[in-house]
Design an enzyme around this catalytic site. Structure first.
Site, PDB file in Angstrom:
ATOM      1  N   GLU A  45       4.060   1.557   2.262  1.00  0.00           N
ATOM      2  CA  GLU A  45       5.160   0.609   2.035  1.00  0.00           C
ATOM      3  C   GLU A  45       6.051   1.009   0.858  1.00  0.00           C
ATOM      4  O   GLU A  45       7.148   0.475   0.702  1.00  0.00           O
ATOM      5  CB  GLU A  45       4.614  -0.809   1.758  1.00  0.00           C
ATOM      6  CG  GLU A  45       3.981  -1.470   2.964  1.00  0.00           C
ATOM      7  CD  GLU A  45       2.650  -0.824   3.312  1.00  0.00           C
ATOM      8  OE1 GLU A  45       2.526  -0.336   4.456  1.00  0.00           O
ATOM      9  OE2 GLU A  45       1.755  -0.800   2.452  1.00  0.00           O
TER      10      GLU A  45
ATOM     11  N   HIS B 178     -10.426 -31.897  19.872  1.00  0.00           N
ATOM     12  CA  HIS B 178     -11.326 -31.055  19.080  1.00  0.00           C
ATOM     13  C   HIS B 178     -12.730 -31.001  19.675  1.00  0.00           C
ATOM     14  O   HIS B 178     -13.493 -30.086  19.375  1.00  0.00           O
ATOM     15  CB  HIS B 178     -11.384 -31.577  17.635  1.00  0.00           C
ATOM     16  CG  HIS B 178     -11.985 -30.614  16.668  1.00  0.00           C
ATOM     17  ND1 HIS B 178     -12.275 -30.941  15.370  1.00  0.00           N
ATOM     18  CD2 HIS B 178     -12.362 -29.314  16.803  1.00  0.00           C
ATOM     19  CE1 HIS B 178     -12.803 -29.894  14.747  1.00  0.00           C
ATOM     20  NE2 HIS B 178     -12.876 -28.902  15.590  1.00  0.00           N
TER      21      HIS B 178
ATOM     22  N   HIS C 176       0.512  -3.889   4.301  1.00  0.00           N
ATOM     23  CA  HIS C 176       0.005  -2.546   4.543  1.00  0.00           C
ATOM     24  C   HIS C 176      -0.337  -2.411   6.024  1.00  0.00           C
ATOM     25  O   HIS C 176      -0.400  -3.403   6.750  1.00  0.00           O
ATOM     26  CB  HIS C 176      -1.215  -2.296   3.673  1.00  0.00           C
ATOM     27  CG  HIS C 176      -1.568  -0.860   3.498  1.00  0.00           C
ATOM     28  ND1 HIS C 176      -0.647   0.158   3.619  1.00  0.00           N
ATOM     29  CD2 HIS C 176      -2.752  -0.258   3.199  1.00  0.00           C
ATOM     30  CE1 HIS C 176      -1.247   1.305   3.407  1.00  0.00           C
ATOM     31  NE2 HIS C 176      -2.524   1.086   3.150  1.00  0.00           N
TER      32      HIS C 176
ATOM     33  N   GLY D  12      -6.049 -25.381  11.827  1.00  0.00           N
ATOM     34  CA  GLY D  12      -7.439 -25.622  11.477  1.00  0.00           C
ATOM     35  C   GLY D  12      -8.068 -24.470  10.722  1.00  0.00           C
ATOM     36  O   GLY D  12      -9.218 -24.568  10.281  1.00  0.00           O
TER      37      GLY D  12
ATOM     38  N   GLU E  28      -3.669 -10.049   1.285  1.00  0.00           N
ATOM     39  CA  GLU E  28      -2.627 -10.168   2.309  1.00  0.00           C
ATOM     40  C   GLU E  28      -2.571 -11.548   2.948  1.00  0.00           C
ATOM     41  O   GLU E  28      -1.500 -12.048   3.304  1.00  0.00           O
ATOM     42  CB  GLU E  28      -2.829  -9.095   3.384  1.00  0.00           C
ATOM     43  CG  GLU E  28      -2.504  -7.678   2.924  1.00  0.00           C
ATOM     44  CD  GLU E  28      -3.706  -6.960   2.308  1.00  0.00           C
ATOM     45  OE1 GLU E  28      -4.692  -7.632   1.942  1.00  0.00           O
ATOM     46  OE2 GLU E  28      -3.659  -5.715   2.205  1.00  0.00           O
TER      47      GLU E  28
ATOM     48  N   GLY F   8       0.849  -1.182   0.000  1.00  0.00           N
ATOM     49  CA  GLY F   8       0.000   0.000   0.000  1.00  0.00           C
ATOM     50  C   GLY F   8       0.887   1.235   0.000  1.00  0.00           C
ATOM     51  O   GLY F   8       2.120   1.141  -0.129  1.00  0.00           O
ATOM     52  N   SER F   9       0.288   2.381   0.198  1.00  0.00           N
ATOM     53  CA  SER F   9       1.031   3.631   0.063  1.00  0.00           C
ATOM     54  C   SER F   9       2.168   3.738   1.069  1.00  0.00           C
ATOM     55  O   SER F   9       3.266   4.219   0.738  1.00  0.00           O
ATOM     56  CB  SER F   9       0.073   4.807   0.239  1.00  0.00           C
ATOM     57  OG  SER F   9      -0.632   4.702   1.482  1.00  0.00           O
TER      58      SER F   9
END
Length: 537
Positions: free
Chosen positions: A43, A292, A85, A411, A62, A40-41
């Site tokens: 970076e 689980h 970003h 998971g 991302e 993004g800007s």
């Protein structure tokens, strides 16, 4: 193993260079010249005059970026570098940051931040609590107090990420930091493994020697910790039956071996039942145990003792019974192998052979996986995310070699399709098979574009059952009857051939069992990525 940085050839430390130049030179010293990102800007300043010896791998979302970086880091055994970003980019990525945390994947995540000069005014696209946003699923997070401290923060992040138990870290970097002047930071040699306490290993070794019917339970940390051969040798020394731990994200033992017993489910009572008859349970590189669903009763069979070798002290702390040694799996097993050989004991009964899966219309998942096992090379790498196919995969698609199986320990869906891209990048020339369910694939379908742009030899096999089958199979555990409707689990009208071609990837559909063998054989020979959509019952 120690971190072995390569000489950077850098000028003396006192020479002032930009933060950008100092970080890039530091990364070279860490053998990191591939960056994964969706910029993004905030970076953009990192990429000014981007050096020719670095490679930027673009992902279209991302979470996909982090998934690719996860596979790459696991396959290279080195930390990967991710550029995201600010707040919203990190937010999009959090699903796979969580998975990287559970996978114990070393990863340096950098996130952009607005310029320091306007932070007091709550500017557009800034991260109000940049270091808190990724917690608790990073080992460390930092926004350096000064621009000059960014290289030191990146160095610290690397050493923390690589220290066992490994994992992701995050450094937030304001946009105007990259052009500031600072001193270079040279990489150092830092140990990443610790040896388990000899006193505790002695207790485990003595219990092993005295056992009449030992069982090993092998987890992801065995292959992750480069201990496959040592664990195999230890199992053969003790003629121990070997089980794979519940929800393991790696394979730690050859599944065609005479001692291999099968896979433990994530259910307390079922684990106790399957391990019944053993007087010693040695859990290596795994929690004891992952559950689980709610259970009751003992955690191990009556009369059995549990011992554990684990690289994560947090896991050792919550293990409910037994003795736990904490440290490097490889070093701990080597110490156990250094003990005198125990008295010979008889081989345990072999695992029962399964009947062959037969063709049908529509095809069973078992038949598809059996066919894939027959046509693939044993050295090919399977990156899997098909939860409802996990049981037939265990039966019909055996993993035979170290570092040839990856999945998510979390998971959380959306990891393995992009992770296959990262693994293929890390292992040039290897055939990678992305085995993914249709529901799972839709969490990160954009990874097909990255695979196509990079022309990677990946065969994506989509098991298309048109539903979230894992939820339907799990529903009875919560009181659902077979006739009860289950909302939100049907997935009609998905066309993966069209989706793949729309991302620039070749694709083919298979609905006839008579065609499956030849289609898979050809797909496994492709020089670029290809998706095979297979209708299954």
């Amino acid at each position: 193993m120690p971190i072995n940085p390569t000489p950077s050839g850098a000028a003396p430390l006192l020479e002032k260079v930009s933060v950008r130049a100092a970080v890039l030179d530091l990364l070279r010293g860490f053998n990191i010249t591939t960056m994964f990102g969706n910029p993004g800007s905030t970076e953009l300043p990192l990429f000014l005059d981007f050096p020719a010896d670095f490679r930027y791998v673009l992902g279209l979302q991302e979470s996909v970026v982090v998934g690719m970086a996860d596979g790459y880091a696991q396959a290279t055994r080195n930390a990967s570098f991710v550029n995201l970003h600010s707040a919203v980019g990190v937010g999009h990525a959090m699903g796979n940051i969580f998975t990287a945390h559970k996978n114990r994947t070393p990863m340096i995540v950098t996130a952009g931040q607005q310029a320091r000069s306007i932070l007091p005014f709550d500017p557009f696209l800034f991260s109000a609590q940049a270091t808190e946003l990724p917690r608790p699923y990073v080992k460390w997070s930092c926004e350096p107090a000064r621009a000059e401290d960014v290289p030191l923060a990146i160095a610290r992040a690397y050493y923390i990420a690589m220290q066992e138990p490994r994992g992701p870290v995050l450094v937030s970097v304001p946009a105007d930091d990259w052009d500031k002047l600072t001193e270079r930071v040279l990489p150092r040699v830092v140990s990443t493994e610790s040896r388990p306490e000899p006193r505790v290993l002695e207790q485990i070794g003595a219990a092993l020697d005295a056992s009449a019917r030992p069982a090993f339970v092998i987890g992801a940390a065995v292959d992750r910790g480069n201990a496959w051969n040592e664990v195999l040798q230890l199992a053969e020394r003790h003629n121990a039956r070997v089980w794979t731990a519940p929800m393991s994200g790696r394979c730690g033992f050859p599944e065609d071996h005479r001692l291999f017993a099968g896979f433990l489910p994530a259910m307390r009572e079922a684990i106790v039942s399957l391990l019944g008859g053993h007087d010693l349970i040695f859990v290596i590189g795994a929690p004891a145990f992952i559950y689980h669903v709610e259970g009751a009763g003992p955690h191990v069979p009556p009369g059995a003792t549990l011992v554990q070798l684990i690289d994560d002290p947090t896991i050792a702390a919550w293990t409910p019974v037994g003795t736990s040694a904490v440290g490097s799996i490889r070093l701990g097993v080597l110490d156990l192998l250094a003990r005198p050989a125990p008295a010979p004991r008889a081989l345990p009964a072999p695992r029962a052979a399964l009947p062959r899966a037969e063709p049908s219309a529509p095809m069973s998942t078992a038949y598809v996986l059996q066919t894939l096992a027959e046509v693939r090379e044993p050295a090919s790498i399977v990156v899997e995310e098909a939860p409802s196919a996990r049981a037939p995969m265990h039966d019909y698609l055996p993993i035979l070699r170290s570092e040839t199986f990856y999945t998510m320990c979390s998971g959380g869906l959306g990891h393995s399709l992009p992770a296959a891209v990262g693994v293929a990048l890390a292992r040039p020339g290897a055939r990678v098979i992305g085995l993914v369910g249709d529901g799972s694939a839709m969490y990160s379908i954009q990874a097909l574009w990255s695979a196509a742009q990079l022309r990677l030899p990946i065969t994506f096999v989509i098991l298309k059952n048109r539903r979230y089958a894992a939820l339907q199979e799990f529903a009875p555990a919560f009181g659902f009857r077979p006739e009860d409707p289950l909302e939100g689990t049907a997935l009609p009208d998905l066309d993966f051939v069209a989706l793949a071609k729309g991302h620039g990837c070749d694709a083919v559909h298979v609905g006839d069992a008579a065609q499956l063998h030849e289609v898979l054989r050809q797909a496994l020979r492709s020089t670029g990525p290809i998706l095979v959509e297979v209708d299954v019952a």
